[in-house]
Design a protein around this motif. Structure first.
Motif, PDB file in Angstrom:
ATOM      1  N   CYS A   1       1.268  -3.021   0.620  1.00 30.61           N
ATOM      2  CA  CYS A   1      -0.020  -2.330   0.221  1.00 30.61           C
ATOM      3  C   CYS A   1       0.100  -1.686  -1.286  1.00 30.61           C
ATOM      4  CB  CYS A   1      -0.496  -1.265   1.287  1.00 30.61           C
ATOM      5  SG  CYS A   1      -0.748  -2.139   3.073  1.00 30.61           S
TER       6      CYS A   1
ATOM      7  N   TRP B   1      -7.518  -3.313  -3.151  1.00 26.77           N
ATOM      8  CA  TRP B   1      -6.722  -4.404  -2.548  1.00 26.77           C
ATOM      9  C   TRP B   1      -5.669  -3.849  -1.658  1.00 26.77           C
ATOM     10  CZ3 TRP B   1      -8.306  -9.230  -2.498  1.00 26.77           C
ATOM     11  CH2 TRP B   1      -9.267  -9.704  -3.325  1.00 26.77           C
TER      12      TRP B   1
ATOM     13  N   TYR C   1      -2.926  -5.025  -8.477  1.00 26.18           N
ATOM     14  CA  TYR C   1      -4.266  -5.745  -8.554  1.00 26.18           C
ATOM     15  C   TYR C   1      -5.506  -4.821  -8.404  1.00 26.18           C
ATOM     16  CZ  TYR C   1      -1.205  -9.826  -7.986  1.00 26.18           C
ATOM     17  OH  TYR C   1      -0.234 -10.846  -8.245  1.00 26.18           O
TER      18      TYR C   1
ATOM     19  N   LEU D   1       0.214  -4.340  -4.083  1.00 21.45           N
ATOM     20  CA  LEU D   1      -1.124  -4.631  -4.267  1.00 21.45           C
ATOM     21  C   LEU D   1      -1.997  -3.782  -4.853  1.00 21.45           C
ATOM     22  CD1 LEU D   1      -1.948  -6.807  -0.902  1.00 21.45           C
ATOM     23  CD2 LEU D   1      -1.869  -7.712  -3.116  1.00 21.45           C
TER      24      LEU D   1
END
Length: 440
Positions: free
Chosen positions: A163, A174, A170, A166
């Motif tokens: 997590c 996300w 990103y 991401l």
């Protein structure tokens, strides 16, 4: 064994009832979602929502506090009306919804409320099913909580890596979505494996009539546990900085650069705690078992006091490192933070799992989920204290701040030591094996 469940021990996986594997995997993925979101929360507020650090720390503290407050009522609902299985499903569904709601800035605060409320039903109801898997006198139950705790920390180890990466690479949404998927996996595993868990009788007026009364002995037990919880409130004010101001220092106070210019993601440091749990738990449990075989008494309250003292020392040492770095206008090496997490985790393993072991083993019959939930009530006030202390981060030197937090933990160590001297008999519950339970 409680009156609400029947042991399921005819067949086993890995030497334990199959239901323990189901609870292990259910909690692992729930913790993946919980800690995955928590690893992003402060960064999301300060970097994406552009909230002031003081306000972000306060929001973090209030949210974390209610995560520990809601299980008090969730445990009561599970024991008296909903039942443990239904509470897990309802609570897990609410938490999954809350994680996906985090993808919308407009739903930020409602999402936090949804996760906290769902957690209140889920957390005590899942952990309280462990005892029902074993018959009275089954020696395997002594190591069941240790296995369960590994599942907790496996989820906690993986979540910042997945997590957190991401979210940083990103986009924060996300990372929150990955946390939501983890919660859905938790629910699927639980529903698929419910046939391996103890069956519960129908709840209603008839069930409540046969519940053992809260007699004088039970009230005295709860009185002692409440006293322990009150001291743990102080300790939590220091402990919960690991996801708040420690996370902020990982971003601005240390040099995270490795060879060839690669920078360690700031969220990855939140995985060190769980990694240290994997490495250190077997060593500590083996040590306590050896002492028990030799007849050496290790009171649980004494262990808790020792753990709080270790955490105090870790914060003071980190304060000295931070003060030196500030005085020289540089950032501390990431190695210092790594070492701090290892020492910090040693202290954690002495106090938090041990404390919940007391609450689980001293629970009066018929009130196990309620008793376990009471432990989390200390987390409520402790996180409020941690949030309030976190507001000082921007107004004082970071070195002085960490020394202050060390003093808070030292105060709890002294109080636990005094309580141990006064109630030495209470510290003898659960001498071996089952001293590592749920610690969130």
């Amino acid at each position: 064994m409680t009156s609400a469940t029947s042991p399921v021990t005819e067949k086993s996986w890995f030497g334990h009832p199959r239901g323990l594997t189901i609870l292990f995997l259910t909690e692992m993925w729930e913790m993946f979602s919980f800690f995955g979101m928590r690893a992003l929360l402060v960064y999301y507020m300060t970097k994406h929502l552009k909230l002031d650090q003081e306000y972000a720390s306060l929001v973090y503290g209030v949210y974390a506090a209610f995560v520990y407050f809601t299980p008090v009522f969730g445990g009561m609902l599970a024991d008296r009306w909903l039942g443990k299985g239904r509470s897990v499903v309802i609570g897990g569904s609410m938490m999954a919804l809350g994680h996906f709601m985090m993808s919308s800035e407009a739903l930020f605060y409602p999402a936090l409320c949804m996760i906290a409320l769902g957690n209140g039903l889920f957390l005590p109801s899942l952990a309280s099913q462990i005892e029902g898997l074993y018959r009275a006198g089954d020696e395997r139950s002594k190591s069941a909580y240790n296995i369960y705790y590994v599942g907790i920390n496996l989820g906690g180890f993986l979540s910042p890596l997945v997590c957190g990466t991401l979210g940083e690479a990103y986009g924060w949404h996300w990372g929150f979505a990955a946390a939501g998927i983890g919660m859905l996996l938790s629910l699927v595993i639980y529903l698929a494996g419910r046939r391996y868990l103890p069956t519960e009788p129908a709840l209603g007026a008839a069930t409540r009539e046969v519940r053992p009364p809260m007699d004088r002995t039970a009230r005295e037990r709860f009185g002692l546990l409440i006293g322990i919880a009150a001291i743990v409130v102080i300790f939590r004010g220091a402990y919960e900085q690991n996801g708040n101001t420690i996370a902020l220092w990982a971003d601005t106070g240390i040099d995270r650069t490795l060879a060839r210019g690669w920078t360690i993601p700031m969220t990855w440091f939140q995985s060190i705690n769980s990694l240290a749990v994997f490495a250190l738990t077997p060593l500590l449990v083996a040590r306590w078992a050896r002492l028990a075989r030799k007849g050496v008494v290790t009171p649980l309250l004494g262990r808790m006091s020792f753990g709080a003292a270790i955490v105090a020392v870790s914060y003071v040492a980190l304060g000295l490192v931070a003060a030196w770095s500030e005085a020289h206008g540089t950032r501390a090496s990431w190695i210092w933070l790594f070492v701090w997490f290892v020492v910090f985790t040693i202290g954690e393993l002495y106090i938090l799992p041990t404390g919940l072991a007391l609450f689980g083993r001293m629970a009066p019959e018929g009130f196990r989920a309620t008793s376990i939930a009471t432990w989390f009530f200390a987390g409520f006030f402790g996180n409020l204290l941690a949030g309030a202390l976190g507001t000082l981060w921007s107004s004082m030197g970071h070195g002085a701040f960490f020394v202050l937090i060390g003093g808070v933990s030292a105060l709890s160590a002294v109080l636990l030591y005094m309580l141990n001297r006064r109630h030495s008999g209470a510290g003898q519950h659960g001498q071996t094996g089952s001293t590592t339970v749920l610690a969130r």
